[in-house]
Scaffold this motif. Structure first.
Motif, PDB file in Angstrom:
ATOM      1  N   GLU A 122       0.838  -1.204   0.000  1.00 37.60           N
ATOM      2  CA  GLU A 122       0.000   0.000   0.000  1.00 37.60           C
ATOM      3  C   GLU A 122       0.876   1.259   0.000  1.00 37.60           C
ATOM      4  O   GLU A 122       0.550   2.260  -0.657  1.00 37.60           O
ATOM      5  N   ILE A 123       1.993   1.203   0.720  1.00 36.08           N
ATOM      6  CA  ILE A 123       2.883   2.362   0.782  1.00 36.08           C
ATOM      7  C   ILE A 123       3.532   2.619  -0.581  1.00 36.08           C
ATOM      8  O   ILE A 123       3.661   3.774  -1.019  1.00 36.08           O
ATOM      9  N   LEU A 124       3.930   1.560  -1.284  1.00 34.24           N
ATOM     10  CA  LEU A 124       4.531   1.741  -2.607  1.00 34.24           C
ATOM     11  C   LEU A 124       3.542   2.369  -3.591  1.00 34.24           C
ATOM     12  O   LEU A 124       3.919   3.227  -4.405  1.00 34.24           O
ATOM     13  N   ALA A 125       2.266   1.939  -3.510  1.00 33.25           N
ATOM     14  CA  ALA A 125       1.254   2.543  -4.373  1.00 33.25           C
ATOM     15  C   ALA A 125       1.071   4.025  -4.033  1.00 33.25           C
ATOM     16  O   ALA A 125       0.947   4.876  -4.934  1.00 33.25           O
ATOM     17  N   GLU A 126       1.075   4.338  -2.752  1.00 33.74           N
ATOM     18  CA  GLU A 126       0.919   5.743  -2.342  1.00 33.74           C
ATOM     19  C   GLU A 126       2.149   6.551  -2.722  1.00 33.74           C
ATOM     20  O   GLU A 126       2.033   7.741  -3.074  1.00 33.74           O
TER      21      GLU A 126
END
Length: 334
Positions: A122-126
């Motif tokens: 989720e952090i990489l997408a954000e």
């Protein structure tokens, strides 16, 4: 299993010779030592991941992970071993409050890097969205520096275009009048190339020259606009694009996704509370557990040490007084 339990007893910070005289307390302190050990292990894993995201160097990450894990292990061991059972629970609780606060701070520090790893996808997408927003902001900033100049050039171009349109209409009108004067369809209605035609032809030629001058100015202004566009494109191409992938960027991304998603926010809180529970567990177990034989033996040991200290102090005071009296007697005799 005996070696593992012995290792956990060392981790608990208990005094092993006294603990051997109270075997019923062995399991309790082995559990406390295991909690301290695994807390240090989690701290090492968290520190290693945090250093890896910053430096991308495995040796630096492993070295700092070991150092950080040993420091947290030693600190937890000291916190638990320094908390002693007393006769009054209120006094014990008051003594445990600073240790609990320190344990909570350590738990928060440990939990953050592991939260970053748990929510990594989720952090990489954000981070991708943050990168796009950063690029748009940089582009807008660069374009803003050219906005006033391009607006000025556009205003000049519009005014010049209006003048060219008016002048083109005037040239067409004057040329038509000169042509009509020449073929006798207008003006004096006499077909000739006399003075009237020459005057109208001169006016048409003058208007044509003025139109050509305006068109030359438009070509020059078009070149300036093209140069501004080329300069803007060069500035945009020369921008250094930094992909947000550091620790601070990941923490910001975690804060953004927790703000957007209630389930992730609750999961984030529960992970932090889990580590707080793990970190404070040894202190809480030591605090709420009843006073046992090991605590009595430890009190006796400390009491014997205190009495021996007082005895040594009293003996030294007596010896000092005796030397002083002897010195005074010798002085009086002389």
């Amino acid at each position: 299993m005996l070696r593992i339990r012995h290792f956990f007893l060392i981790c608990s910070g208990a005094h092993l010779p006294l603990l051997r005289r109270a075997p019923a307390e062995t399991n309790k302190y082995a559990g406390i030592g295991a909690t301290i050990f695994f807390t240090g292990l989690f701290a090492a894993i968290a520190a290693g991941y945090a250093l890896w995201t910053v430096f991308r160097n495995p040796w630096a990450a492993v070295g700092f992970a070991l150092l950080w894990g040993l420091m947290i292990f030693n600190l937890d061991r000291y916190i638990v071993s320094s908390l002693k059972k007393r006769d009054r629970f209120g006094k014990e609780l008051w003594m445990a409050v600073p240790r609990l606060l320190l344990a909570v701070m350590i738990a928060v520090v440990i939990s953050k890097p592991l939260e970053l790893k748990i929510f990594e996808r989720e952090i990489l997408a954000e981070l991708t969205l943050m990168e796009q927003e950063q690029r748009q902001a940089e582009d807008s900033l660069v374009r803003g520096a050219f906005t006033s100049r391009k607006a000025e050039l556009a205003t000049r171009m519009n005014a010049l275009q209006s003048q060219i349109s008016v002048q083109t209409t005037r040239v067409d009108t004057l040329q038509l009048r000169a042509q009509q004067e020449a073929d006798g369809t207008g003006g004096s209605r006499v077909k000739n190339l006399g003075p009237i035609y020459k005057a109208k032809k001169a006016d048409a030629d003058s208007a044509t020259a003025a139109l050509q001058s305006l068109q030359a100015q438009r070509a020059s202004l078009t070149g300036e606009i093209q140069a501004e566009d080329d300069s803007l494109a060069a500035r945009l191409t020369a921008l250094e694009r930094h992909k947000p992938d550091g620790m601070a960027s990941r923490l910001e991304a975690l804060g953004r996704i927790t703000g957007k998603s209630a389930p992730i926010q609750w999961a984030n809180w529960f992970i932090m509370l889990l580590f707080i529970a793990l970190e404070t567990a040894p202190v809480l177990v030591k605090l709420i557990s009843p006073r046992g034989p090991y605590d009595d033996l430890l009190d006796q040991h400390e009491f014997a040490f205190a009495m021996h200290r007082k005895e040594k102090k009293a003996i030294l005071e007596m010896q000092t007084d005796a030397r002083i009296r002897k010195a005074e007697e010798e002085t009086a005799y002389v």
